[in-house]
Design an enzyme around this catalytic site. Structure first.
Site, PDB file in Angstrom:
ATOM      1  N   ASN A  62       0.831  -1.200   0.000  1.00  0.00           N
ATOM      2  CA  ASN A  62       0.000   0.000   0.000  1.00  0.00           C
ATOM      3  C   ASN A  62       0.863   1.246   0.000  1.00  0.00           C
ATOM      4  OD1 ASN A  62       0.447  -1.057   2.659  1.00  0.00           O
ATOM      5  ND2 ASN A  62      -1.165   0.213   3.515  1.00  0.00           N
ATOM      6  N   CYS A  73      -4.175   0.642  -2.440  1.00  0.00           N
ATOM      7  CA  CYS A  73      -3.982  -0.610  -1.705  1.00  0.00           C
ATOM      8  C   CYS A  73      -2.892  -1.462  -2.352  1.00  0.00           C
ATOM      9  CB  CYS A  73      -5.266  -1.432  -1.710  1.00  0.00           C
ATOM     10  SG  CYS A  73      -6.614  -0.732  -0.762  1.00  0.00           S
ATOM     11  N   GLU A  75      -2.966  -4.679  -3.064  1.00  0.00           N
ATOM     12  CA  GLU A  75      -3.445  -5.621  -4.083  1.00  0.00           C
ATOM     13  C   GLU A  75      -3.532  -4.951  -5.437  1.00  0.00           C
ATOM     14  OE1 GLU A  75      -4.675  -4.955  -1.117  1.00  0.00           O
ATOM     15  OE2 GLU A  75      -5.601  -6.697  -0.175  1.00  0.00           O
TER      16      GLU A  75
END
Ligand code: THU
Length: 160
Positions: A62, A73, A75
């Site tokens: 992040n 984020c 991901e």
């Protein structure tokens, strides 16, 4: 009126020790990425590691910003990098680890809704499921065989 019941399936492992070596090393890459997160505002560090079909591992973490919504984020940092570097590549597995600098994070932390939507896009694009493993900094590990299990009623291209 008709009631619709939606079921989902997750697998919970007591610890990383129960998982195959390949997954353990992917999660270790997520740990390393987590350590390098830039999260001065939340002190909540997240790392993600993706195993690509060419064997390469891509990581992300992040990235926060003084203008909070401008941050991203872990991901999505990882998945967008993968999409930009390997437009034809497939993501086989994703490992995610989250840990607060202030508390012990010892339960599985699932990806946020926006990240689930982003992961869904790539799973649909590659027409193959992504196995998603997620955990805190320690403790149990949850596995979803596909993003579909984490985001029922996904918004996808079929509705456009
Ligand atoms: N965060 C992630 O990196 N992934 C998630 O799925 C949930 C939240 C980050 C965003 C922010 O930097 C911090 O965690 C606290 O929300």
């Amino acid at each position: 009126m008709k009631k619709i019941k939606i079921e989902t399936t997750l697998y919970i492992y007591e610890s990383l020790d129960e998982l195959p070596r390949e997954v353990v090393s992917l999660m270790q890459k997520a740990f390393e990425a987590r350590e390098n997160a830039y999260a001065p505002y939340s002190s909540f560090n997240v790392g993600a590691a993706l195993l690509m079909d060419n064997g390469e591992i891509i990581t992300g973490n992040n990235q926060e910003n003084a203008s909070y919504p401008s941050g991203l984020c872990a991901e999505r940092t990882a998945i967008y990098y993968a999409g930009s570097q390997y437009p034809k590549g497939k993501i086989l597995q994703m490992a995610i680890s989250a840990g607060s600098k202030n508390n012990t994070t010892n339960k599985p932390i699932p990806p946020c809704g926006a990240c689930r939507q982003a992961i869904a896009e790539y799973e649909i694009k590659q027409d193959a499921p992504i196995a998603i493993y997620f955990m805190g900094a320690t403790g149990k590990v949850a596995k979803s065989n596909s993003l579909v299990n984490l985001l029922p009623l996904v918004f996808d291209r079929s509705v456009l």
